[in-house]
Write an enzyme that holds these catalytic residues in place. Structure first.
Site, PDB file in Angstrom:
ATOM      1  N   GLY A  12       0.778  -1.234   0.000  1.00  0.00           N
ATOM      2  CA  GLY A  12       0.000   0.000   0.000  1.00  0.00           C
ATOM      3  C   GLY A  12       0.805   1.278   0.000  1.00  0.00           C
ATOM      4  N   ASN A  14       1.500   3.033  -2.588  1.00  0.00           N
ATOM      5  CA  ASN A  14       0.799   3.979  -3.469  1.00  0.00           C
ATOM      6  C   ASN A  14      -0.415   4.583  -2.783  1.00  0.00           C
ATOM      7  OD1 ASN A  14       1.920   4.349  -6.310  1.00  0.00           O
ATOM      8  ND2 ASN A  14       2.173   2.144  -5.963  1.00  0.00           N
ATOM      9  N   ARG A  93      -5.657  -8.378  -9.270  1.00  0.00           N
ATOM     10  CA  ARG A  93      -6.723  -9.117  -9.954  1.00  0.00           C
ATOM     11  C   ARG A  93      -7.204  -8.307 -11.151  1.00  0.00           C
ATOM     12  NH1 ARG A  93      -9.293 -13.290  -7.103  1.00  0.00           N
ATOM     13  NH2 ARG A  93      -8.181 -13.614  -5.157  1.00  0.00           N
ATOM     14  N   ILE A  94      -7.679  -9.018 -12.155  1.00  0.00           N
ATOM     15  CA  ILE A  94      -8.278  -8.373 -13.314  1.00  0.00           C
ATOM     16  C   ILE A  94      -9.701  -7.957 -12.929  1.00  0.00           C
ATOM     17  CG2 ILE A  94      -8.879  -8.634 -15.761  1.00  0.00           C
ATOM     18  CD1 ILE A  94      -5.967  -9.213 -15.270  1.00  0.00           C
ATOM     19  N   ASN A 109      -5.487   2.799 -12.930  1.00  0.00           N
ATOM     20  CA  ASN A 109      -4.531   1.824 -12.421  1.00  0.00           C
ATOM     21  C   ASN A 109      -3.130   2.396 -12.545  1.00  0.00           C
ATOM     22  OD1 ASN A 109      -3.512  -0.765 -11.565  1.00  0.00           O
ATOM     23  ND2 ASN A 109      -2.990  -1.219 -13.691  1.00  0.00           N
ATOM     24  N   HIS A 111       0.811   1.027 -13.085  1.00  0.00           N
ATOM     25  CA  HIS A 111       1.537  -0.182 -13.491  1.00  0.00           C
ATOM     26  C   HIS A 111       3.038   0.130 -13.543  1.00  0.00           C
ATOM     27  CE1 HIS A 111       2.113  -4.098 -15.270  1.00  0.00           C
ATOM     28  NE2 HIS A 111       2.962  -3.514 -16.107  1.00  0.00           N
ATOM     29  N   ASP A 147      -3.850  -4.280 -18.329  1.00  0.00           N
ATOM     30  CA  ASP A 147      -2.908  -3.154 -18.438  1.00  0.00           C
ATOM     31  C   ASP A 147      -2.939  -2.520 -19.833  1.00  0.00           C
ATOM     32  OD1 ASP A 147      -2.084  -3.769 -15.794  1.00  0.00           O
ATOM     33  OD2 ASP A 147      -0.665  -5.235 -16.533  1.00  0.00           O
ATOM     34  N   GLN A 173       9.118   2.920  -7.869  1.00  0.00           N
ATOM     35  CA  GLN A 173       8.081   3.316  -6.901  1.00  0.00           C
ATOM     36  C   GLN A 173       8.189   4.796  -6.515  1.00  0.00           C
ATOM     37  OE1 GLN A 173       7.200   0.151  -3.817  1.00  0.00           O
ATOM     38  NE2 GLN A 173       5.414   0.409  -5.148  1.00  0.00           N
TER      39      GLN A 173
END
Ligand code: GAR
Length: 210
Positions: A12, A14, A93-94, A109, A111, A147, A173
């Protein structure tokens, strides 16, 4: 002001960067929920410590997607918490059509690569193993692919001779924690429009960083 729900499966950092940006006045949002498919994920602990409503959702029997009862439970939480937008932050998860339809154009999202290179898992390791010289991170709208949605911002990170997966991911990151609050702030300001694959209206499109 966005009413943001953050979905994550891991540590977590982000989510923390979004929370820090809200507190610093750099992101016009209220984080109304943190939801994890992993009851032990540290992202939930971070949320509890920050006083943000935290929810663990059992996504069984599925292993790689959010569907069926798990998806229905997430939708129920999002509605109950009044979420206007969803930010995936290390959510492994998708997301499927139920959530995509309910929050069309309002799910983003982050990535850890320069998409479309290296979608999927451990993208920093994929880039290193491939021998790429530059990688980075991407914030994008989410569509039904893995993605693949329209890109909002990318930040580039050079790969160093002596990088390991860990050192490279750590530098990516740093850039993620800058890019994600910025992209969400542009959404909060209503600057962005999606035209086909292209996102228009962003004040900057990418940064070469280190
Ligand atoms: C981040 O590097 C994020 O980009 C990545 O997982 C990490 C989560 O870190 N996401 C993906 O790989 C999604 N395909 P965090 O839990 O510390 O935010």
């Amino acid at each position: 002001m966005l009413k943001l729900a953050v979905l994550g499966s891991g540590s977590g950092t982000n989510f923390q960067s979004l929370l820090d940006a809200v507190r610093a006045g750099r992101l016009s949002a209220k984080i109304v929920a943190v939801i994890s498919d992993n009851a032990d994920a540290f992202i939930l602990e971070r949320a509890r410590r920050a006083g943000v409503p935290a929810f663990a959702v059992d996504a069984a029997p599925f292993k790689t997607k959010l569907d069926g009862a798990g998806e229905a439970r997430v939708l129920e939480i999002l509605r109950a918490q009044g979420a206007s937008h969803v930010a995936l932050a290390g959510f492994m998860r998708i997301v499927k059509s139920g959530l995509l339809r309910a929050y069309a154009g309002r799910i983003v999202n982050i990535h850890p690569s320069l998409l479309p290179a290296f979608p999927g898992l451990q993208a920093w390791k994929q880039a290193l193993d491939y021998g790429a010289k530059i990688t980075g991170c991407t914030v994008h709208f989410v569509d039904e692919g893995t993605d693949t949605g329209p890109i909002i911002i990318q930040r580039a990170v050079p790969i160093r001779e002596d990088d390991t997966p860990e050192t490279l991911h750590a530098r990516i990151q740093v850039q993620e924690h800058l890019a994600y609050p910025l992209a969400l702030q542009w959404i909060a300001e209503g600057r962005l429009r999606i035209e086909g694959r292209r996102v228009r209206g962003a004040p900057e499109s990418g940064v070469i960083a280190d």
